[in-house]
Scaffold this motif. Sequence first.
Motif, PDB file in Angstrom:
ATOM      1  N   GLU A   3     -28.314  -7.998   6.943  1.00  0.00           N
ATOM      2  CA  GLU A   3     -27.989  -9.207   7.698  1.00  0.00           C
ATOM      3  C   GLU A   3     -27.046 -10.100   6.901  1.00  0.00           C
ATOM      4  OE1 GLU A   3     -31.830  -7.544   8.481  1.00  0.00           O
ATOM      5  OE2 GLU A   3     -31.340  -8.706   6.720  1.00  0.00           O
ATOM      6  N   GLU A   6     -25.271 -17.251  13.722  1.00  0.00           N
ATOM      7  CA  GLU A   6     -24.787 -15.932  14.130  1.00  0.00           C
ATOM      8  C   GLU A   6     -25.097 -14.915  13.044  1.00  0.00           C
ATOM      9  OE1 GLU A   6     -20.685 -13.795  15.709  1.00  0.00           O
ATOM     10  OE2 GLU A   6     -20.582 -15.780  14.802  1.00  0.00           O
ATOM     11  N   GLN A   7     -25.727 -13.807  13.429  1.00  0.00           N
ATOM     12  CA  GLN A   7     -25.949 -12.687  12.522  1.00  0.00           C
ATOM     13  C   GLN A   7     -24.736 -11.782  12.713  1.00  0.00           C
ATOM     14  OE1 GLN A   7     -26.240 -10.030  10.442  1.00  0.00           O
ATOM     15  NE2 GLN A   7     -27.231  -8.795  11.987  1.00  0.00           N
ATOM     16  N   ILE A  34     -23.506  -9.046  10.979  1.00  0.00           N
ATOM     17  CA  ILE A  34     -23.479  -7.609  10.694  1.00  0.00           C
ATOM     18  C   ILE A  34     -23.857  -6.891  11.991  1.00  0.00           C
ATOM     19  CG2 ILE A  34     -24.390  -5.739   9.241  1.00  0.00           C
ATOM     20  CD1 ILE A  34     -22.712  -7.841   7.723  1.00  0.00           C
ATOM     21  N   ASN A  35     -22.825  -6.658  12.818  1.00  0.00           N
ATOM     22  CA  ASN A  35     -23.029  -6.032  14.128  1.00  0.00           C
ATOM     23  C   ASN A  35     -21.731  -5.399  14.612  1.00  0.00           C
ATOM     24  OD1 ASN A  35     -21.438  -8.031  15.657  1.00  0.00           O
ATOM     25  ND2 ASN A  35     -23.102  -9.431  15.173  1.00  0.00           N
ATOM     26  N   GLU A  36     -21.836  -4.588  15.628  1.00  0.00           N
ATOM     27  CA  GLU A  36     -20.680  -3.839  16.146  1.00  0.00           C
ATOM     28  C   GLU A  36     -19.557  -4.752  16.648  1.00  0.00           C
ATOM     29  OE1 GLU A  36     -20.151  -0.656  15.763  1.00  0.00           O
ATOM     30  OE2 GLU A  36     -22.140  -0.266  14.957  1.00  0.00           O
ATOM     31  N   GLN A  37     -19.899  -5.892  17.251  1.00  0.00           N
ATOM     32  CA  GLN A  37     -18.872  -6.795  17.773  1.00  0.00           C
ATOM     33  C   GLN A  37     -18.000  -7.341  16.640  1.00  0.00           C
ATOM     34  OE1 GLN A  37     -22.160  -7.065  18.472  1.00  0.00           O
ATOM     35  NE2 GLN A  37     -22.291  -6.648  20.652  1.00  0.00           N
ATOM     36  N   THR A  38     -18.626  -7.709  15.530  1.00  0.00           N
ATOM     37  CA  THR A  38     -17.857  -8.235  14.401  1.00  0.00           C
ATOM     38  C   THR A  38     -17.061  -7.120  13.733  1.00  0.00           C
ATOM     39  OG1 THR A  38     -19.633  -9.844  14.076  1.00  0.00           O
ATOM     40  CG2 THR A  38     -17.971  -9.710  12.357  1.00  0.00           C
ATOM     41  N   MET A  61     -25.542  -1.768   7.061  1.00  0.00           N
ATOM     42  CA  MET A  61     -25.686  -2.164   8.462  1.00  0.00           C
ATOM     43  C   MET A  61     -27.022  -1.719   9.054  1.00  0.00           C
ATOM     44  SD  MET A  61     -22.692   0.289  10.025  1.00  0.00           S
ATOM     45  CE  MET A  61     -23.215   0.367  11.715  1.00  0.00           C
ATOM     46  N   GLU A  62     -27.629  -0.690   8.486  1.00  0.00           N
ATOM     47  CA  GLU A  62     -28.962  -0.250   8.884  1.00  0.00           C
ATOM     48  C   GLU A  62     -29.688   0.193   7.631  1.00  0.00           C
ATOM     49  OE1 GLU A  62     -28.918   2.695  11.986  1.00  0.00           O
ATOM     50  OE2 GLU A  62     -27.401   1.599  13.105  1.00  0.00           O
TER      51      GLU A  62
END
Length: 162
Positions: free
Chosen positions: A68, A84-85, A87-91, A129-130
């Motif tokens: 995160e 806002e978190q 660490i995600n696909e959109q970013t 990321m995971e």
Amino acid sequence: MKKLLSMLCALLTAIGLPGCDYVNVKELQPGVSTAVEVRQRFGPPQHEWRNEEGSVTWEYSRQPEGAECYMITIGRDQVLQSIEQVINEQTFARVERGMTPEQVRRMLGRPASSQYFQLKQETVWEWLMERGSTLNDPTYFTVSFNPEGRVVGTGRYTKLRP
């Protein structure tokens, strides 16, 4: 009991453990919570990003062990605007060729690690990321920079456990 849980979360956060982030995010309310409340729950930010309209975004990266990074924006009135978190696909999809390291850091926060590859003449930053589990191995998002400090590509990989 709620006060005890809040104090425990604040203590864990202060020593760098993200275990209470979920509770902290749920209890902070944009438009209501203050900058003081954010600092009480998350501690001091690792980086402060000044925004054009006068607000400030505080970076709370949980890398390298956590998957995160919270970007928390505080308005000029010292009231929480957003959490806002990132660490995600959109970013990840917003990272483009030609960006500078500062632009990438502003979007994704501090990377988990950085390595220089002599043969390719590239510096590669990576973000967990995971985390992985007993069934899955951890997965990382990577950004590669050329010697001029510009993004030349992105990728991802899974680190297989021995």
